[in-house]
Design a protein around this motif. Structure first.
Motif, PDB file in Angstrom:
ATOM      1  N   LEU A  23       0.830  -1.213   0.000  1.00  0.00           N
ATOM      2  CA  LEU A  23       0.000   0.000   0.000  1.00  0.00           C
ATOM      3  C   LEU A  23       0.862   1.260   0.000  1.00  0.00           C
ATOM      4  CD1 LEU A  23      -2.839  -0.960   2.517  1.00  0.00           C
ATOM      5  CD2 LEU A  23      -3.037  -0.665   0.046  1.00  0.00           C
ATOM      6  N   ALA A  24       1.968   1.214   0.727  1.00  0.00           N
ATOM      7  CA  ALA A  24       2.850   2.378   0.763  1.00  0.00           C
ATOM      8  C   ALA A  24       3.450   2.646  -0.615  1.00  0.00           C
ATOM      9  CB  ALA A  24       3.962   2.162   1.793  1.00  0.00           C
ATOM     10  N   GLU A  25       3.832   1.591  -1.337  1.00  0.00           N
ATOM     11  CA  GLU A  25       4.367   1.770  -2.686  1.00  0.00           C
ATOM     12  C   GLU A  25       3.303   2.313  -3.635  1.00  0.00           C
ATOM     13  OE1 GLU A  25       6.853  -1.148  -4.587  1.00  0.00           O
ATOM     14  OE2 GLU A  25       7.239  -2.142  -2.666  1.00  0.00           O
ATOM     15  N   ILE A  26       2.092   1.797  -3.508  1.00  0.00           N
ATOM     16  CA  ILE A  26       1.010   2.257  -4.381  1.00  0.00           C
ATOM     17  C   ILE A  26       0.684   3.718  -4.109  1.00  0.00           C
ATOM     18  CG2 ILE A  26      -1.449   1.991  -4.895  1.00  0.00           C
ATOM     19  CD1 ILE A  26      -1.085  -1.029  -4.486  1.00  0.00           C
ATOM     20  N   GLU A  27       0.626   4.090  -2.841  1.00  0.00           N
ATOM     21  CA  GLU A  27       0.316   5.479  -2.497  1.00  0.00           C
ATOM     22  C   GLU A  27       1.406   6.420  -2.996  1.00  0.00           C
ATOM     23  OE1 GLU A  27      -1.389   8.956  -0.731  1.00  0.00           O
ATOM     24  OE2 GLU A  27      -2.196   7.043  -1.430  1.00  0.00           O
ATOM     25  N   ALA A  28       2.655   5.961  -2.950  1.00  0.00           N
ATOM     26  CA  ALA A  28       3.744   6.804  -3.448  1.00  0.00           C
ATOM     27  C   ALA A  28       3.630   7.019  -4.959  1.00  0.00           C
ATOM     28  CB  ALA A  28       5.087   6.171  -3.103  1.00  0.00           C
ATOM     29  N   PHE A  81       0.705   6.553  -6.753  1.00  0.00           N
ATOM     30  CA  PHE A  81      -0.627   7.066  -7.095  1.00  0.00           C
ATOM     31  C   PHE A  81      -1.188   7.822  -5.882  1.00  0.00           C
ATOM     32  CE2 PHE A  81       0.116   3.255  -9.599  1.00  0.00           C
ATOM     33  CZ  PHE A  81      -0.249   3.640 -10.880  1.00  0.00           C
ATOM     34  N   PRO A  82      -0.689   9.017  -5.618  1.00  0.00           N
ATOM     35  CA  PRO A  82      -1.134   9.759  -4.427  1.00  0.00           C
ATOM     36  C   PRO A  82      -2.646   9.940  -4.395  1.00  0.00           C
ATOM     37  CG  PRO A  82       0.762  10.829  -5.453  1.00  0.00           C
ATOM     38  CD  PRO A  82       0.302   9.768  -6.416  1.00  0.00           C
ATOM     39  N   GLY A  83      -3.201   9.750  -3.207  1.00  0.00           N
ATOM     40  CA  GLY A  83      -4.624   9.987  -3.010  1.00  0.00           C
ATOM     41  C   GLY A  83      -5.516   8.780  -3.166  1.00  0.00           C
ATOM     42  N   VAL A  84      -4.937   7.578  -3.457  1.00  0.00           N
ATOM     43  CA  VAL A  84      -5.794   6.397  -3.659  1.00  0.00           C
ATOM     44  C   VAL A  84      -6.033   5.634  -2.351  1.00  0.00           C
ATOM     45  CG1 VAL A  84      -5.132   6.133  -6.068  1.00  0.00           C
ATOM     46  CG2 VAL A  84      -3.865   4.871  -4.303  1.00  0.00           C
ATOM     47  N   LEU A  85      -5.431   6.095  -1.238  1.00  0.00           N
ATOM     48  CA  LEU A  85      -5.731   5.502   0.065  1.00  0.00           C
ATOM     49  C   LEU A  85      -6.698   6.399   0.815  1.00  0.00           C
ATOM     50  CD1 LEU A  85      -2.340   4.115   1.484  1.00  0.00           C
ATOM     51  CD2 LEU A  85      -4.033   2.987   0.032  1.00  0.00           C
ATOM     52  N   ARG A  86      -7.694   5.776   1.430  1.00  0.00           N
ATOM     53  CA  ARG A  86      -8.658   6.495   2.259  1.00  0.00           C
ATOM     54  C   ARG A  86      -8.586   5.897   3.662  1.00  0.00           C
ATOM     55  NH1 ARG A  86      -8.440   8.798  -1.974  1.00  0.00           N
ATOM     56  NH2 ARG A  86     -10.115   9.184  -3.476  1.00  0.00           N
ATOM     57  N   ASP A  87      -8.019   6.654   4.601  1.00  0.00           N
ATOM     58  CA  ASP A  87      -7.848   6.171   5.975  1.00  0.00           C
ATOM     59  C   ASP A  87      -7.099   4.835   5.996  1.00  0.00           C
ATOM     60  OD1 ASP A  87      -9.253   8.375   7.064  1.00  0.00           O
ATOM     61  OD2 ASP A  87     -11.163   7.363   6.651  1.00  0.00           O
ATOM     62  N   GLY A  88      -6.078   4.740   5.158  1.00  0.00           N
ATOM     63  CA  GLY A  88      -5.243   3.550   5.126  1.00  0.00           C
ATOM     64  C   GLY A  88      -5.804   2.395   4.327  1.00  0.00           C
ATOM     65  N   VAL A  89      -6.967   2.589   3.717  1.00  0.00           N
ATOM     66  CA  VAL A  89      -7.610   1.539   2.928  1.00  0.00           C
ATOM     67  C   VAL A  89      -7.562   1.931   1.454  1.00  0.00           C
ATOM     68  CG1 VAL A  89      -9.747   0.270   2.499  1.00  0.00           C
ATOM     69  CG2 VAL A  89      -9.114   0.896   4.832  1.00  0.00           C
ATOM     70  N   LEU A  90      -7.228   0.974   0.591  1.00  0.00           N
ATOM     71  CA  LEU A  90      -7.118   1.254  -0.838  1.00  0.00           C
ATOM     72  C   LEU A  90      -8.486   1.507  -1.444  1.00  0.00           C
ATOM     73  CD1 LEU A  90      -5.227   1.354  -3.307  1.00  0.00           C
ATOM     74  CD2 LEU A  90      -5.633  -1.105  -3.596  1.00  0.00           C
ATOM     75  N   ASP A  91      -8.623   2.651  -2.112  1.00  0.00           N
ATOM     76  CA  ASP A  91      -9.822   2.961  -2.883  1.00  0.00           C
ATOM     77  C   ASP A  91      -9.602   2.375  -4.282  1.00  0.00           C
ATOM     78  OD1 ASP A  91     -11.760   4.105  -4.547  1.00  0.00           O
ATOM     79  OD2 ASP A  91     -11.805   5.977  -3.414  1.00  0.00           O
ATOM     80  N   ALA A 120      -9.144   4.125 -11.860  1.00  0.00           N
ATOM     81  CA  ALA A 120      -9.289   5.315 -12.699  1.00  0.00           C
ATOM     82  C   ALA A 120      -7.924   5.919 -13.019  1.00  0.00           C
ATOM     83  CB  ALA A 120     -10.174   6.339 -11.998  1.00  0.00           C
ATOM     84  N   ALA A 121      -7.033   5.912 -12.040  1.00  0.00           N
ATOM     85  CA  ALA A 121      -5.709   6.496 -12.245  1.00  0.00           C
ATOM     86  C   ALA A 121      -4.827   5.616 -13.117  1.00  0.00           C
ATOM     87  CB  ALA A 121      -5.037   6.742 -10.899  1.00  0.00           C
ATOM     88  N   ALA A 122      -4.900   4.300 -12.905  1.00  0.00           N
ATOM     89  CA  ALA A 122      -3.991   3.387 -13.606  1.00  0.00           C
ATOM     90  C   ALA A 122      -4.446   3.086 -15.026  1.00  0.00           C
ATOM     91  CB  ALA A 122      -3.854   2.088 -12.813  1.00  0.00           C
ATOM     92  N   PHE A 123      -5.748   2.866 -15.214  1.00  0.00           N
ATOM     93  CA  PHE A 123      -6.241   2.454 -16.528  1.00  0.00           C
ATOM     94  C   PHE A 123      -6.326   3.612 -17.516  1.00  0.00           C
ATOM     95  CE2 PHE A 123      -7.647  -1.244 -14.108  1.00  0.00           C
ATOM     96  CZ  PHE A 123      -7.280  -2.269 -14.970  1.00  0.00           C
ATOM     97  N   ALA A 124      -6.158   4.817 -17.033  1.00  0.00           N
ATOM     98  CA  ALA A 124      -6.233   5.967 -17.934  1.00  0.00           C
ATOM     99  C   ALA A 124      -5.005   6.088 -18.820  1.00  0.00           C
ATOM    100  CB  ALA A 124      -6.409   7.250 -17.124  1.00  0.00           C
ATOM    101  N   ASP A 125      -3.915   5.423 -18.448  1.00  0.00           N
ATOM    102  CA  ASP A 125      -2.648   5.606 -19.160  1.00  0.00           C
ATOM    103  C   ASP A 125      -1.858   4.297 -19.101  1.00  0.00           C
ATOM    104  OD1 ASP A 125      -0.129   6.250 -20.052  1.00  0.00           O
ATOM    105  OD2 ASP A 125       0.160   7.966 -18.730  1.00  0.00           O
ATOM    106  N   PRO A 126      -1.516   3.702 -20.240  1.00  0.00           N
ATOM    107  CA  PRO A 126      -0.752   2.449 -20.223  1.00  0.00           C
ATOM    108  C   PRO A 126       0.542   2.536 -19.414  1.00  0.00           C
ATOM    109  CG  PRO A 126      -1.568   2.892 -22.433  1.00  0.00           C
ATOM    110  CD  PRO A 126      -1.873   4.104 -21.613  1.00  0.00           C
ATOM    111  N   ALA A 127       1.191   3.684 -19.430  1.00  0.00           N
ATOM    112  CA  ALA A 127       2.431   3.827 -18.666  1.00  0.00           C
ATOM    113  C   ALA A 127       2.160   3.763 -17.169  1.00  0.00           C
ATOM    114  CB  ALA A 127       3.113   5.153 -19.015  1.00  0.00           C
ATOM    115  N   ARG A 128       1.048   4.360 -16.748  1.00  0.00           N
ATOM    116  CA  ARG A 128       0.693   4.304 -15.325  1.00  0.00           C
ATOM    117  C   ARG A 128       0.279   2.889 -14.926  1.00  0.00           C
ATOM    118  NH1 ARG A 128       2.639   7.141 -12.237  1.00  0.00           N
ATOM    119  NH2 ARG A 128       0.911   7.659 -10.867  1.00  0.00           N
ATOM    120  N   LEU A 129      -0.408   2.198 -15.825  1.00  0.00           N
ATOM    121  CA  LEU A 129      -0.779   0.818 -15.534  1.00  0.00           C
ATOM    122  C   LEU A 129       0.471  -0.046 -15.398  1.00  0.00           C
ATOM    123  CD1 LEU A 129      -2.979  -1.313 -15.185  1.00  0.00           C
ATOM    124  CD2 LEU A 129      -3.040  -1.553 -17.675  1.00  0.00           C
TER     125      LEU A 129
END
Length: 217
Positions: free
Chosen positions: A52-57, A59-69, A75-84
């Motif tokens: 989760l820490a790697e993902i948050e670093a 993709f900032p903002g995808v954790l809500r109170d320590g839980v993955l949204d 939405a963040a990853a699938f919008a761009d092949p490079a981000r995926l």
């Protein structure tokens, strides 16, 4: 010194969005096969605080109170092949490690076959590691109707996700067996049993059908 148990043979299971792969996975479980669900393993992996820490670093903002949204991450990853690709680099090695551990547990139980349920099995070039591949398919309009009915996605969003996958026709060419999920459940069951029989995995005569959802997906 005792030898390790023989490695189970691998039956890959895949299909385009809305084709009905989850229904086939339930049918295979009902027939006594161990099904390793890569999506479920990925969910398990992404509950690890280090992951989760790697993902948050990345993709900032995808954790809500320590839980993955998960919706926000998708939405963040699938919008761009490079981000995926960034997300996959974080999760895929850990998913493969966990899947291998589950395979080893199946080997210890003496299982001859295991099913690897992997949505992007062919896109990831994993078919070479499989002893056989089942591809579940259905017409695109039917697949779109199933997904929109169950998920809240629009038809355009489903088409966009489908376009990012390998074309269904190419998947069919690479399959050992194609399961056409455009008919009823009984027809799909017959196709599953025929494929298992051809692989020498004839299901028990008393196997019960799984509880089925209306979307058959």
């Amino acid at each position: 010194m005792s030898l390790p148990p023989p490695h189970p043979r691998r039956l890959g299971l895949t299909g385009s969005i809305g084709a009905g792969k989850s229904t086939v996975a339930r049918l295979l479980r009902a027939r006594g096969l161990t099904v390793l669900d890569a999506d479920e393993v990925a969910r398990e992996v992404t509950r690890d605080p280090a992951v989760l820490a790697e993902i948050e670093a990345a993709f900032p903002g995808v954790l809500r109170d320590g839980v993955l949204d998960r919706a926000a991450l998708a939405a963040a990853a699938f919008a761009d092949p490079a981000r995926l690709a960034v997300l996959n680099a974080i999760t895929h090695p850990r998913v493969r490690q966990r899947m291998l551990a589950l395979e080893e547990a199946a080997a210890a139980r003496g299982e001859g076959w295991i099913v690897q349920d992997v949505p992007l099995l062919l896109e990831g070039g994993l078919e070479g590691a499989m002893d056989a591949v089942l591809v579940v398919d259905a017409p695109l309009d039917l697949r779109i109707a199933r997904v929109t009915a169950r998920s809240g996605l629009t038809a355009e969003e489903v088409r966009a996700r489908d376009a990012r996958q390998m074309p269904a026709e190419e998947k069919r060419k690479r399959a050992t067996f194609v399961l056409d999920n455009s008919g009823d459940l009984a027809d799909l069951e017959r196709q599953v049993d025929a494929a298992l029989g051809a692989l020498g995995m004839a299901p028990p005569a008393t196997s019960a059908p799984p509880e089925e959802s209306p979307s058959r997906s």
